[in-house]
Write a protein that holds these residues in place. Sequence first.
Motif, PDB file in Angstrom:
ATOM      1  N   SER A 104      -2.533  49.706  76.378  1.00  0.00           N
ATOM      2  CA  SER A 104      -1.775  49.539  77.613  1.00  0.00           C
ATOM      3  C   SER A 104      -2.715  49.462  78.813  1.00  0.00           C
ATOM      4  O   SER A 104      -3.933  49.626  78.697  1.00  0.00           O
ATOM      5  CB  SER A 104      -0.796  50.706  77.777  1.00  0.00           C
ATOM      6  OG  SER A 104      -1.497  51.932  77.802  1.00  0.00           O
ATOM      7  N   LYS A 105      -2.153  49.212  79.997  1.00  0.00           N
ATOM      8  CA  LYS A 105      -2.956  49.051  81.208  1.00  0.00           C
ATOM      9  C   LYS A 105      -3.692  50.321  81.598  1.00  0.00           C
ATOM     10  O   LYS A 105      -4.780  50.268  82.186  1.00  0.00           O
ATOM     11  CB  LYS A 105      -2.058  48.599  82.361  1.00  0.00           C
ATOM     12  CG  LYS A 105      -1.476  47.206  82.157  1.00  0.00           C
ATOM     13  CD  LYS A 105      -0.627  46.805  83.357  1.00  0.00           C
ATOM     14  CE  LYS A 105      -0.046  45.403  83.147  1.00  0.00           C
ATOM     15  NZ  LYS A 105       0.797  44.999  84.304  1.00  0.00           N
ATOM     16  N   ASP A 106      -3.106  51.478  81.313  1.00  0.00           N
ATOM     17  CA  ASP A 106      -3.759  52.748  81.680  1.00  0.00           C
ATOM     18  C   ASP A 106      -4.808  53.182  80.655  1.00  0.00           C
ATOM     19  O   ASP A 106      -5.372  54.281  80.777  1.00  0.00           O
ATOM     20  CB  ASP A 106      -2.709  53.846  81.854  1.00  0.00           C
ATOM     21  CG  ASP A 106      -1.894  54.067  80.599  1.00  0.00           C
ATOM     22  OD1 ASP A 106      -2.144  53.354  79.588  1.00  0.00           O
ATOM     23  OD2 ASP A 106      -1.003  54.931  80.604  1.00  0.00           O
ATOM     24  N   GLY A 107      -5.071  52.350  79.639  1.00  0.00           N
ATOM     25  CA  GLY A 107      -6.113  52.658  78.665  1.00  0.00           C
ATOM     26  C   GLY A 107      -5.650  53.368  77.422  1.00  0.00           C
ATOM     27  O   GLY A 107      -6.434  53.555  76.486  1.00  0.00           O
ATOM     28  N   THR A 108      -4.400  53.787  77.386  1.00  0.00           N
ATOM     29  CA  THR A 108      -3.896  54.464  76.197  1.00  0.00           C
ATOM     30  C   THR A 108      -3.602  53.442  75.102  1.00  0.00           C
ATOM     31  O   THR A 108      -3.284  52.282  75.369  1.00  0.00           O
ATOM     32  CB  THR A 108      -2.612  55.245  76.526  1.00  0.00           C
ATOM     33  OG1 THR A 108      -1.624  54.322  77.029  1.00  0.00           O
ATOM     34  CG2 THR A 108      -2.892  56.314  77.567  1.00  0.00           C
ATOM     35  N   THR A 109      -3.736  53.901  73.871  1.00  0.00           N
ATOM     36  CA  THR A 109      -3.516  53.028  72.711  1.00  0.00           C
ATOM     37  C   THR A 109      -2.298  53.512  71.939  1.00  0.00           C
ATOM     38  O   THR A 109      -2.130  54.713  71.704  1.00  0.00           O
ATOM     39  CB  THR A 109      -4.737  53.042  71.779  1.00  0.00           C
ATOM     40  OG1 THR A 109      -5.891  52.611  72.526  1.00  0.00           O
ATOM     41  CG2 THR A 109      -4.542  52.095  70.610  1.00  0.00           C
ATOM     42  N   MET A 110      -1.454  52.587  71.570  1.00  0.00           N
ATOM     43  CA  MET A 110      -0.273  52.929  70.790  1.00  0.00           C
ATOM     44  C   MET A 110      -0.141  51.948  69.623  1.00  0.00           C
ATOM     45  O   MET A 110      -0.662  50.837  69.670  1.00  0.00           O
ATOM     46  CB  MET A 110       0.994  52.897  71.657  1.00  0.00           C
ATOM     47  CG  MET A 110       1.357  51.512  72.176  1.00  0.00           C
ATOM     48  SD  MET A 110       2.876  51.519  73.129  1.00  0.00           S
ATOM     49  CE  MET A 110       2.383  52.555  74.503  1.00  0.00           C
TER      50      MET A 110
END
Length: 480
Positions: A104-110
């Motif tokens: 995602s844009k905030d750097g988190t991965t899902m």
Amino acid sequence: MSDDKGPGEGAKTPSKRKISDLDLMKERFSKLLLGEDMSGGGKGVSSALALSNAITNLAASVFGEQRKLEPMEADRKLRWKKEADWLLSVTDYIVEFVPSQQKSKDGTTMEIMITQQRRDLLMNIPALRKLDTMLTDCLDNFKGPNEFWYVSKDADEAEKGVKREDKWWLPTIKVPSEGLSDSSRKFLQYQKDCVNQVLKASMAINAQVLSEMEIPDSYIDSLPKNGRATLGDQMYKSITVEYFDPDQFLISTDMSSEHKVLDLKNKIEASIVIWKRKMVQKDAKTPWGSAVSLEKRELFEERAETILLLLKQRFPGLPQSSLDISKIQYNKDVGHAILESYSRVLESLANTVMSRIEDVLYADSATQDPSLAPVSQIKPVINSSLSLGPSDFSSAEDDPDKVTPGETPNAMTLSDFMGWNGEAAETDMKKVDSTDSLDSLNREAESKMMTKHPNISNKKKFSYLDKLEWGGLKSPQARN
């Protein structure tokens, strides 16, 4: 007169070609959507069978009977590539959900689920395309002057060459009076080895797909209630004796014609299906129940499997069995239908090309030894090794000399061409190479199919590819 072309003839040709291709594609897919029933009566076959028949009929019309070793005509090659691509494009829309990582844009991965072409199609379609290319390239290698040539039917008696009695419909092959040169023989043998690798790889895919197809209820309903009724008393006693020898069983069985061999194969396959169903049957009061113990039934089934393997190995050119025809006819899986038919037509073409190469080698041998006896139409063919590996090309690799100038490079195995290696395939499907997955699939199938009962007297060890059957270029005989 100026050489420049205006908006007339030269400009219309590409447009006409595009319109023609578009109309042809519409016609092809309209027949598929209607299940080959253009009357509108609703009596068409399933989409899977329609696609299977379309690929089979296309191959039959393009390749026909490959009577000579020569390159395909440019228009036929173009038509095969174009229309085969149309039919294979259906597999692009047969997908499944697979996990994937999204950042995602905030750097988190899902982890999310994405669509991807179904695993078996992702593995086998690219492999079959490469096998297809290898076959056409092999035929292209026979362009230009060759040391052998074909004699017309109306040639003089002095010009006539060697003609095989069991292949009277094929053109006569003529070779020099002293026979082929060593370089020409090596070239032919190398091409034969290459085509043989293509044949074995396409057989592997075809057999794997057929094994994954469900057995139709109509086939099961047509079977007798026990294996004795299917095999007959004499054959049943031969399989259920205390000490069983599969080679002796085949020696004592009448296999003097293709019809008798195919009939034996149908009986063996039917008995295997019956015994397997009885082994999983829990209710002994049902019609499938029997007084025979589970251990004995399993032993009989394993013995029948051994006989079936020997039949497939010794007679690889047999037509499709009743079980295979029934599976193809009632199959509803479009992906399986495309894989089965595409691999089957490649088997047929590879076998034809290899047979034409053998005809030239036979003519060369007959020139040097006129007393050479003709080869019978049905003959046991037992290869000492049917594994896909560099050892199959030892005859070409051991000789560093160039096989023939300007046509055949240094020996390349099928494994090298398709990228197969000994490393394990990646579990992440994004990183899996299609042909590596095919190799992994073959190993997995081998581990499932190679389990044999210790009481079976079998003198040979079979690899997975030894078990495979060449079905031939034939559509299912019975249709709705």
